[in-house]
Design a protein around this motif. Structure first.
Motif, PDB file in Angstrom:
ATOM      1  N   GLY A 267       0.915  -1.342  -0.064  1.00  0.00           N
ATOM      2  CA  GLY A 267       0.202   0.257  -0.386  1.00  0.00           C
ATOM      3  C   GLY A 267       0.871   0.785  -0.071  1.00  0.00           C
ATOM      4  N   PRO A 268       2.154   1.873   0.985  1.00  0.00           N
ATOM      5  CA  PRO A 268       3.027   2.735   0.863  1.00  0.00           C
ATOM      6  C   PRO A 268       3.383   2.524  -0.421  1.00  0.00           C
ATOM      7  CG  PRO A 268       2.643   1.660   2.713  1.00  0.00           C
ATOM      8  CD  PRO A 268       1.702   0.832   1.905  1.00  0.00           C
ATOM      9  N   LYS A 269       3.891   2.098  -0.812  1.00  0.00           N
ATOM     10  CA  LYS A 269       4.680   1.941  -2.114  1.00  0.00           C
ATOM     11  C   LYS A 269       3.312   2.401  -3.592  1.00  0.00           C
ATOM     12  CE  LYS A 269       7.719   0.195  -5.824  1.00  0.00           C
ATOM     13  NZ  LYS A 269       8.551  -2.141  -5.673  1.00  0.00           N
ATOM     14  N   PHE A 270       2.495   2.152  -3.658  1.00  0.00           N
ATOM     15  CA  PHE A 270       1.648   2.319  -4.195  1.00  0.00           C
ATOM     16  C   PHE A 270       1.030   3.868  -4.702  1.00  0.00           C
ATOM     17  CE2 PHE A 270      -3.101   2.769  -5.803  1.00  0.00           C
ATOM     18  CZ  PHE A 270      -3.098   1.392  -7.604  1.00  0.00           C
ATOM     19  N   ALA A 271       0.741   4.803  -3.025  1.00  0.00           N
ATOM     20  CA  ALA A 271       0.117   5.974  -2.765  1.00  0.00           C
ATOM     21  C   ALA A 271       0.853   6.703  -2.905  1.00  0.00           C
ATOM     22  CB  ALA A 271       0.195   5.717  -1.218  1.00  0.00           C
ATOM     23  N   ALA A 272       3.074   6.145  -3.090  1.00  0.00           N
ATOM     24  CA  ALA A 272       3.965   7.040  -2.808  1.00  0.00           C
ATOM     25  C   ALA A 272       3.562   7.140  -4.892  1.00  0.00           C
ATOM     26  CB  ALA A 272       5.183   6.506  -2.332  1.00  0.00           C
ATOM     27  N   ALA A 273       3.553   6.169  -5.303  1.00  0.00           N
ATOM     28  CA  ALA A 273       3.424   6.065  -6.737  1.00  0.00           C
ATOM     29  C   ALA A 273       2.616   7.136  -7.393  1.00  0.00           C
ATOM     30  CB  ALA A 273       3.868   5.189  -7.308  1.00  0.00           C
ATOM     31  N   LEU A 274       1.335   7.068  -6.422  1.00  0.00           N
ATOM     32  CA  LEU A 274       0.265   8.095  -7.176  1.00  0.00           C
ATOM     33  C   LEU A 274       0.447   9.452  -6.407  1.00  0.00           C
ATOM     34  CD1 LEU A 274      -3.603   6.395  -5.850  1.00  0.00           C
ATOM     35  CD2 LEU A 274      -2.617   5.872  -7.657  1.00  0.00           C
ATOM     36  N   GLU A 275       0.552   9.201  -5.266  1.00  0.00           N
ATOM     37  CA  GLU A 275       1.600  11.590  -5.451  1.00  0.00           C
ATOM     38  C   GLU A 275       2.376  11.833  -6.414  1.00  0.00           C
ATOM     39  OE1 GLU A 275       2.874  13.955  -1.728  1.00  0.00           O
ATOM     40  OE2 GLU A 275       2.144  11.740  -1.624  1.00  0.00           O
ATOM     41  N   GLN A 276       3.847  10.777  -6.224  1.00  0.00           N
ATOM     42  CA  GLN A 276       4.586  11.114  -7.574  1.00  0.00           C
ATOM     43  C   GLN A 276       4.512  11.512  -9.269  1.00  0.00           C
ATOM     44  OE1 GLN A 276       7.335   8.456  -8.468  1.00  0.00           O
ATOM     45  NE2 GLN A 276       8.920   9.938  -9.429  1.00  0.00           N
ATOM     46  N   GLN A 277       3.269  10.412  -9.039  1.00  0.00           N
ATOM     47  CA  GLN A 277       2.584  10.635 -10.712  1.00  0.00           C
ATOM     48  C   GLN A 277       1.578  12.222 -10.679  1.00  0.00           C
ATOM     49  OE1 GLN A 277      -0.739   7.717 -11.838  1.00  0.00           O
ATOM     50  NE2 GLN A 277       0.074   8.451 -13.701  1.00  0.00           N
ATOM     51  N   VAL A 278       0.308  12.293  -9.587  1.00  0.00           N
ATOM     52  CA  VAL A 278       0.223  13.847  -9.880  1.00  0.00           C
ATOM     53  C   VAL A 278       0.992  14.835  -9.972  1.00  0.00           C
ATOM     54  CG1 VAL A 278      -2.165  12.431  -9.251  1.00  0.00           C
ATOM     55  CG2 VAL A 278      -0.619  13.950  -7.158  1.00  0.00           C
ATOM     56  N   ARG A 279       1.637  14.808  -9.275  1.00  0.00           N
ATOM     57  CA  ARG A 279       2.564  15.635  -9.179  1.00  0.00           C
ATOM     58  C   ARG A 279       2.893  16.354 -10.108  1.00  0.00           C
ATOM     59  NH1 ARG A 279       3.855  18.498  -3.658  1.00  0.00           N
ATOM     60  NH2 ARG A 279       2.553  16.808  -1.741  1.00  0.00           N
ATOM     61  N   ALA A 280       3.964  15.635 -10.793  1.00  0.00           N
ATOM     62  CA  ALA A 280       4.201  15.193 -12.392  1.00  0.00           C
ATOM     63  C   ALA A 280       3.616  15.855 -13.863  1.00  0.00           C
ATOM     64  CB  ALA A 280       4.533  13.835 -12.782  1.00  0.00           C
ATOM     65  N   VAL A 281       1.915  15.777 -13.045  1.00  0.00           N
ATOM     66  CA  VAL A 281       1.697  16.096 -14.247  1.00  0.00           C
ATOM     67  C   VAL A 281       1.127  17.503 -13.446  1.00  0.00           C
ATOM     68  CG1 VAL A 281       0.141  13.774 -15.149  1.00  0.00           C
ATOM     69  CG2 VAL A 281      -0.930  15.288 -13.659  1.00  0.00           C
TER      70      VAL A 281
END
Length: 522
Positions: A267-281
Motif C-alpha cells: 500500500g505505501p509504495k502504491f500511494a507514493a507512486a500515485l502522489e508522484q504521478q499527480v505531482r508530475a502532471v
C-alpha cells in the motif's frame, strides 16, 4: 543476510554517497548482535572508500548503531535490526548522511533546516511488518540528519520487548519526545513540523486563503482522488487535491495483488507512486489539510467554497469529493479508552507486539479472517468473534482458518465490552446470541475488523447521502448539487476496491471537465 536483489539495491543506492560516513555499533554476544554485525559489515563493504564501521560504541541499547559524520556527534541511531519494511529507511538514512539530497519538497526542507527551539530527542518504536512505520521513521531520521537540534533513535520493538512492555506500548509507530509520549500512528514530515512549529499552521492557512480559484478541487488523496487529479490536470485544468493523508486507506493495505498490470505491491509504495504521478502532471497537492465544510456556489461568482480545519478557505468552479472511508468502530465500552493500548485495527502493524500472547479478532469477513490467520503465526492463541451465524469470508480463507490449531471461532457472538486494568487491555466480554450466556475472555489484544464507514459527516446538508452516509451519485459521479461530483469508497457505488475507486475518480474528472466546458465564459 541480504539476498541478491536487496544487495543490488543497496549497492546502487550507496553509489550516491558523496561524503564519508561512520557507522558506530554497540554490540553484544546475542544472536541479534551477530546479525547486526553481519548487516553492517555488508553495508561497509559496498563503499569502503566512504563508509567506516566501528564497533566500539557504548550506547545503553544493545545492539544498536549510529550513523554519523566523522568528528560529529551521533544524532541518528537504530536499535535492533532495521530490516523488513524498514530496510528502505536504513538505505535512505545512509545516502542522506552521505550528502545525497532527499526527494522532499524544497519548502519542507527549508522548514526542517529553520526549525528552532529544542533540543528535540525523539524515540520512535516500530515493527518490521508495519507498513505505516517507515513514513514516521524516515521523517524523524531526516530531521535528525539535517537539524542539529534534533536526535532520533529508531527502536525495533521485538528486539527490546522489555522496554516496550515497561512503557505500555501496544501499537506502532509510537513516538516519544524528550522521554514523554508524543504521537501515535502514521504521521508525515509536514505534520511533525506543524506540531513543533506552532506558528506554521496560521502561516499556511493565510497562504491557502490567497490561492486563486481552482477549476477542479478534489477532496481526498486516495486512488479515486489521485485518478481524478491525473485526468483533470491532463485536460489543462487548474487542479488541486486536498489530502489529510495522501493515499488514504491504501497506506494501511499490506498487499495489493489484484490491480491490473501490477502483479504485487504494498500500500505505501502504491500511494507514493500515485502522489508522484499527480505531482508530475502539475496537480497542486495540499497535504496535511482536512476539510471542514462545503458551501456549494457560495459566492457571487458561482464558486464553491471549501473550508478547512486550519482556518483557510479554498474556492473552485467544480469539486470532486473522494474522501474514502475508515475502519468501523465497535462502539462498546472500553474501545476508545484502550485504543493503542490493546485495541488495534492493523494486524500487520501491531501484531508483532502481541507475540506469544492471547488476542481476539472481531469480524468474520475477509479482513477479519485474514487478520486471524496472520496473527495465528505470532500469538499464542487467537479467538475470532463473528456476530452473524456464519463467517462471511471466502471459502478458501475459512478453510485455512479452521485448519489452524491455535484459533477458536465463535459465531453469533456479540461483543459487549473491552476490559482493562486502567492501563492496558486484559480481556473481552461477549455474549453468545444463541444461548444468551455471557463470557469473559482473558487476552492482551483486540483487533477490530468489522468494515468501513464513509468519511462524509462533514458534508451534512451539502449533498445528498444515503442511510449509510454514502454520497449519492449517478452514472457520471454527479451528486445532488450541480458542479459537485464524488467518487470512490465514500459513494453509493458498490464494491469498495482500489481499481473501482480509480475508475470512478477518472469518470468524475471527465464529468467535471464536461460541465466546465458548458459553463458560460466569465
Amino acid at each position: 543476510m541480504l539476498d541478491e536483489n536487496l544487495l543490488a539495491s543497496l549497492r546502487a543506492a550507496l553509489a550516491h554517497v558523496r561524503e564519508p560516513i561512520e557507522i558506530v555499533a554497540t554490540l553484544g554476544d546475542d544472536p541479534v548482535s551477530a546479525q547486526m554485525r553481519d548487516l553492517l559489515e555488508t553495508i561497509a563493504a559496498q563503499r569502503p572508500d566512504a563508509i567506516t564501521l566501528r564497533t566500539d560504541g557504548d550506547d545503553a541499547r544493545r545492539p544498536s548503531f549510529a550513523l554519523q559524520r566523522p568528528g560529529q556527534p551521533a544524532r541518528l541511531r537504530f536499535a535492533g535490526l532495521p530490516l523488513g519494511h524498514e530496510f528502505t529507511s536504513l538505505v535512505l538514512a545512509l545516502v542522506w548522511a552521505g550528502g545525497h539530497p532527499p526527494r522532499v519538497e524544497p519548502e519542507l526542507l527549508e522548514r526542517v533546516d529553520a526549525l528552532g527551539g529544542g533540543p528535540y530527542a525523539f524515540e520512535v518504536y516500530m515493527s518490521l511488518s508495519c507498513h505505516n512505520c517507515p513514513d514516521v521513521v524516515q521523517a524523524l531520521a531526516l530531521l535528525a540528519l539535517r537539524n542539529p537540534r534534533v536526535s532520533t533513535t529508531v527502536i525495533e520493538g521485538s528486539a527490546f520487548a522489555d522496554e516496550v512492555r515497561s512503557r505500555g506500548i501496544l501499537a506502532v509507530p509510537q513516538v516519544y519526545l524528550n522521554g514523554e509520549p508524543w504521537v501515535a500512528g502514521r504521521t508525515t514530515l509536514a505534520e511533525i513540523l506543524d506540531r513543533l512549529d506552532t506558528g506554521a499552521a496560521a502561516r499556511g492557512a493565510a497562504a491557502l486563503d490567497a490561492e486563486p480559484p481552482f477549476d477542479v478541487l478534489i477532496v481526498g488523496g486516495g486512488p479515486a482522488g489521485a485518478a481524478a487529479g491525473l485526468y483533470a490536470a491532463r485536460k489543462g485544468l487548474r487542479t488541486g487535491i486536498v489530502a489529510e493523508r495522501f493515499g488514504g486507506q491504501v497506506n494501511d493495505t499490506a498487499a495489493i495483488e489484484n490491480y491490473p498490470s501490477v502483479p504485487e505491491t504494498i500500500g505505501p509504495k502504491f500511494a507514493a507512486a500515485l502522489e508522484q504521478q499527480v505531482r508530475a502532471v502539475g496537480v497542486q497537492v495540499l497535504a496535511g489539510q482536512k476539510a471542514k465544510a462545503l458551501e456549494p456556489t457560495g459566492d457571487a461568482a458561482g464558486l464553491h467554497a471549501l473550508a478547512l480545519e486550519s482556518g483557510a478557505t479554498l474556492r473552485a468552479r467544480t469539486v470532486i469529493l473522494a474522501t474514502g472511508a475508515r475502519w468501523r468502530n465497535l462502539g462498546v465500552p472500553g474501545e476508545a479508552q484502550y485504543r493503542n493500548r490493546g485495541v488495534a485495527y492493523c494486524p500487520h502493524c501491531d501484531g508483532p507486539l502481541f507475540k506469544g500472547r492471547d488476542v481476539a479478532v472481531i469480524g468474520g469477513g475477509n479482513s477479519g479472517v485474514e487478520a486471524a490467520i496472520d496473527l495465528a503465526g505470532l500469538a499464542r492463541h487467537v479467538t475470532l468473534l463473528e456476530f452473524a451465524p456464519s463467517l462471511k469470508a471466502d471459502a478458501v480463507l475459512v478453510e485455512r482458518l479452521r485448519s489452524l490449531p491455535n484459533v477458536t471461532v465463535h459465531t453469533e457472538a456479540q461483543t459487549l465490552e473491552v476490559v482493562g486494568d486502567g492501563a492496558v487491555v486484559t480481556g473481552l466480554r461477549w455474549r453468545d446470541r444463541a444461548s444468551g450466556a455471557e463470557h469473559l475472555l482473558p487476552l492482551a489484544g483486540v483487533f477490530v475488523q468489522i468494515g468501513l464507514v464513509p468519511n462524509t459527516e462533514w458534508l451534512e446538508g451539502a449533498v445528498a447521502r444515503n442511510a449509510f452516509g454514502e454520497i449519492v451519485v449517478d452514472a457520471k459521479g454527479e451528486t445532488s448539487r450541480a458542479g459537485i461530483f464524488a467518487a470512490g469508497d465514500c459513494t453509493t457505488v458498490p464494491y469498495k476496491q482500489i481499481v473501482i475507486a480509480a475508475g470512478e475518480g477518472a469518470k468524475a474528472a471527465l464529468a467535471a471537465f464536461d460541465a466546465l466546458i458548458r459553463q458560460p465564459v466569465r
